[in-house]
Write a protein that holds these residues in place. Structure first.
Motif, PDB file in Angstrom:
ATOM      1  N   HIS A  36       8.300 -35.483  42.266  1.00 15.05           N
ATOM      2  CA  HIS A  36       8.772 -36.170  41.071  1.00 15.05           C
ATOM      3  C   HIS A  36       7.657 -37.115  40.621  1.00 15.05           C
ATOM      4  O   HIS A  36       6.867 -37.592  41.460  1.00 15.05           O
ATOM      5  CB  HIS A  36      10.048 -36.949  41.367  1.00 15.05           C
ATOM      6  N   ASP A  38       7.458 -40.197  39.947  1.00 18.26           N
ATOM      7  CA  ASP A  38       7.431 -41.517  40.581  1.00 18.26           C
ATOM      8  C   ASP A  38       7.468 -41.434  42.107  1.00 18.26           C
ATOM      9  O   ASP A  38       7.710 -42.439  42.785  1.00 18.26           O
ATOM     10  CB  ASP A  38       8.593 -42.368  40.076  1.00 18.26           C
ATOM     11  N   THR A  40       6.657 -41.369  46.054  1.00 13.57           N
ATOM     12  CA  THR A  40       5.795 -42.206  46.887  1.00 13.57           C
ATOM     13  C   THR A  40       5.404 -41.448  48.147  1.00 13.57           C
ATOM     14  O   THR A  40       6.046 -40.468  48.530  1.00 13.57           O
ATOM     15  CB  THR A  40       6.494 -43.531  47.247  1.00 13.57           C
ATOM     16  N   LEU A  49       1.630 -44.093  45.481  1.00 12.75           N
ATOM     17  CA  LEU A  49       2.193 -43.004  44.702  1.00 12.75           C
ATOM     18  C   LEU A  49       1.675 -41.657  45.203  1.00 12.75           C
ATOM     19  O   LEU A  49       0.490 -41.521  45.528  1.00 12.75           O
ATOM     20  CB  LEU A  49       1.855 -43.166  43.227  1.00 12.75           C
TER      21      LEU A  49
END
Length: 169
Positions: A36, A38, A40, A49
């Motif tokens: 995705h 965003d 991490t 990220l």
């Protein structure tokens, strides 16, 4: 187990396999499709990220002669729109004459570990929302291929979209 559960498991397993192919073929777009936007990442000293980890990782593997990532067992625990996934991996890295920092010339690095992931299904797509790479063991050895690289290049894997896996004829 429902049909939806089976479909989710298959989609998640496909993302795990895509990640390995993306690094071995140096395919930036394929690698981005695993996460995705965003997402991490924690792996070794890196915390941040996933897109930044992937950029650093691709820059490093592009300096190598070859890489080979292989998955072992993949355990998937579905929890609604989330899934907790553990994927065992073995990776092989061949350093060339001018290796990146941490490698020695003409050396092989073989590593085993696990990817511990939180997947999320957003807008119908399962992707990694958080990944922690857990390294279990690491071995460095002098490179020894006994003439493998003397074979025609057409008989070996490619590190780009000219690899046979991308052919559709």
């Amino acid at each position: 187990m429902t049909l939806e559960d089976l479909v989710s498991r298959a989609e998640i397993a496909e993302v795990a396999a895509r990640y390995c192919r993306a690094f071995d073929r140096c395919d930036e777009a394929l690698l981005a499709s695993c996460f995705h936007p965003d997402a991490t990442h924690e792996h070794g000293a890196f915390k941040g990220l996933s897109r930044d980890f992937c950029a650093l990782g691709l820059a490093a593997v592009r300096q190598l002669v070859l890489t080979h990532h292989q998955l072992g067992q993949v355990s998937i625990e579905l929890d609604g729109e989330r899934a907790w996934v553990e994927s065992y991996f073995t990776s092989y890295h061949r350093f060339g004459a001018d290796p990146p920092p941490g490698g020695a010339p003409r050396e092989d690095r073989i590593m085993g570990g696990r990817y511990v992931d939180r997947f999320e299904r957003r807008d119908g797509a399962w992707r990694i929302a958080h990944r922690q790479g857990v390294n279990e063991w690491l071995r460095y050895e002098p490179a020894s291929d006994r003439g493998f690289f003397d074979q025609p290049a057409s008989e070996r894997g490619r590190r780009d979209r000219r690899d046979p896996v991308y052919r559709r004829d």
